[in-house]
Scaffold this active site. Structure first.
Site, short mmCIF file in Angstrom:
data_model
loop_
_atom_site.label_atom_id
_atom_site.label_comp_id
_atom_site.label_asym_id
_atom_site.label_seq_id
_atom_site.Cartn_x
_atom_site.Cartn_y
_atom_site.Cartn_z
CB SER A 9 -0.91 0.02 1.22
OG SER A 9 -1.48 1.31 1.33
CG HIS A 34 -3.73 -1.49 -1.81
ND1 HIS A 34 -4.82 -2.24 -2.16
CD2 HIS A 34 -4.14 -0.68 -0.80
CE1 HIS A 34 -5.85 -1.92 -1.39
NE2 HIS A 34 -5.46 -0.96 -0.55
CG ASP A 36 -5.16 2.50 0.63
OD1 ASP A 36 -6.11 1.71 0.55
OD2 ASP A 36 -4.02 2.17 1.01
CG MET A 38 -8.45 7.21 2.40
SD MET A 38 -7.55 7.27 3.97
CE MET A 38 -6.72 5.68 3.92
CG HIS A 67 -9.26 0.25 -0.70
ND1 HIS A 67 -8.67 0.00 0.52
CD2 HIS A 67 -10.60 0.26 -0.47
CE1 HIS A 67 -9.61 -0.15 1.44
NE2 HIS A 67 -10.78 0.02 0.87
CG MET A 69 -11.38 3.40 1.96
SD MET A 69 -9.83 3.32 2.86
CE MET A 69 -8.69 3.33 1.48
CG MET A 138 -11.78 -2.48 5.10
SD MET A 138 -10.27 -1.83 4.34
CE MET A 138 -9.24 -1.37 5.71
CG ASP A 176 -6.32 -2.76 2.89
OD1 ASP A 176 -5.24 -2.52 3.45
OD2 ASP A 176 -6.91 -1.94 2.16
C1 DX5 Z 1 -6.46 1.64 5.38
C2 DX5 Z 1 -6.01 1.31 3.98
C3 DX5 Z 1 -4.88 0.36 3.93
C4 DX5 Z 1 -3.63 0.82 4.62
C5 DX5 Z 1 -2.96 -0.39 5.18
O1 DX5 Z 1 -7.65 2.32 5.33
O2 DX5 Z 1 -7.05 0.75 3.22
O3 DX5 Z 1 -4.58 -0.05 2.60
O4 DX5 Z 1 -2.75 1.51 3.79
O5 DX5 Z 1 -1.90 0.02 5.94
P1 DX5 Z 1 -1.21 -0.92 7.03
O6 DX5 Z 1 -0.68 -2.10 6.27
O7 DX5 Z 1 -0.13 -0.05 7.57
O8 DX5 Z 1 -2.26 -1.29 8.01
ZN ZN Z 2 -6.48 -0.19 1.15
#
Ligand code: DX5
Ligand code: ZN
Length: 216
Positions: A9, A34, A36, A38, A67, A69, A138, A176
């Site tokens: 990620s 990956h 993310d 948000m 991903h 969010m 998650m 994740d």
């Molecule tokens: C959290 C994200 C993850 C995050 C994971 O909301 O979706 O992808 O980056 O990070 P670690 O591996 O540090 O928990």
């Molecule tokens: Zn993620």
């Protein structure tokens, strides 16, 4: 033992050296990047948006596992297809018409992913599992990297695996949040196919070696 795919990620990357970190993933044994996204509404944090995804895409040589969010993700399906996403994952909790959203993602040439928050039961996918390419479980509450793994995830993965089998779906299971070598093997044994890891990879002394170790 079956080997999982690894999706580092980039949320945990050094944004001042983003290209360097993307190239590390290129050179590693990982299968995906990956990403993310948000929005500060669906989750209490804002990560990065399209210009940053575009910059990642320019240096990335592996498929982009995006991903989302964000609320109402349908608004951006076309844009993420144009940005080169291979997997586009939306949250179950953010979609009023999930079936329609999945069809739209696939119509844009991407694999359709559905993410479930820790409180969301896998049985809610009973009627859509045949339309889903990837289920992202998650294993922390979404919004931040570096949180600790929720132990109930193993049971959830097993139940999901059974649902996938029963419904003759070909969906992959992605985990994740809080993934480390402490839980990676057990997750694969439970049925996980893809492991996302942020902090554990990027905060380690030797990320290439860490990715190798996560594969087991
Ligand atoms: C959290 C994200 C993850 C995050 C994971 O909301 O979706 O992808 O980056 O990070 P670690 O591996 O540090 O928990
Ligand atoms: Zn993620």
């Amino acid at each position: 033992m079956r080997k999982p795919s690894i999706a580092p990620s980039l949320l945990a990357a050094d944004f001042g050296n983003l290209q360097r970190d993307v190239e590390m993933v290129n050179a590693s044994e990982a299968e995906y990047h990956h990403i993310d996204v948000m929005d500060g509404v669906f989750v209490p944090n804002i990560s990065y948006g399209m210009p940053v995804v575009k910059a990642i895409q320019k240096s990335a040589t592996k498929p982009l596992d995006v991903h989302l969010m964000i609320v109402d993700p349908d608004r951006y399906i076309e844009e993420f297809a144009n940005l080169g996403a291979s997997i586009l994952t939306v949250h179950y909790e953010a979609c009023t018409h999930l079936h329609r959203t999945l069809q739209a993602i696939k119509a844009h040439g991407m694999k359709a992913g559905v993410a479930l928050n820790p409180h969301t039961n896998i049985m809610l996918l009973e009627d859509t599992i045949q339309d889903i390419d990837v289920v992202l479980i998650m294993s922390v509450n979404p919004g931040f990297g570096g949180q600790s793994f929720i132990e109930n995830t193993y049971e959830k993965v097993k139940a999901l695996k059974a649902l996938i089998k029963r419904k003759k779906s070909s969906a992959l299971i992605e985990i994740d949040g809080g993934v480390t070598t402490q839980n990676s093997q057990k997750l694969v044994e439970a049925g996980a196919d893809i492991l996302v890891a942020g902090s554990f990879v990027f905060k380690s002394d030797d990320p290439l070696k860490t990715i190798k170790e996560l594969k087991g």
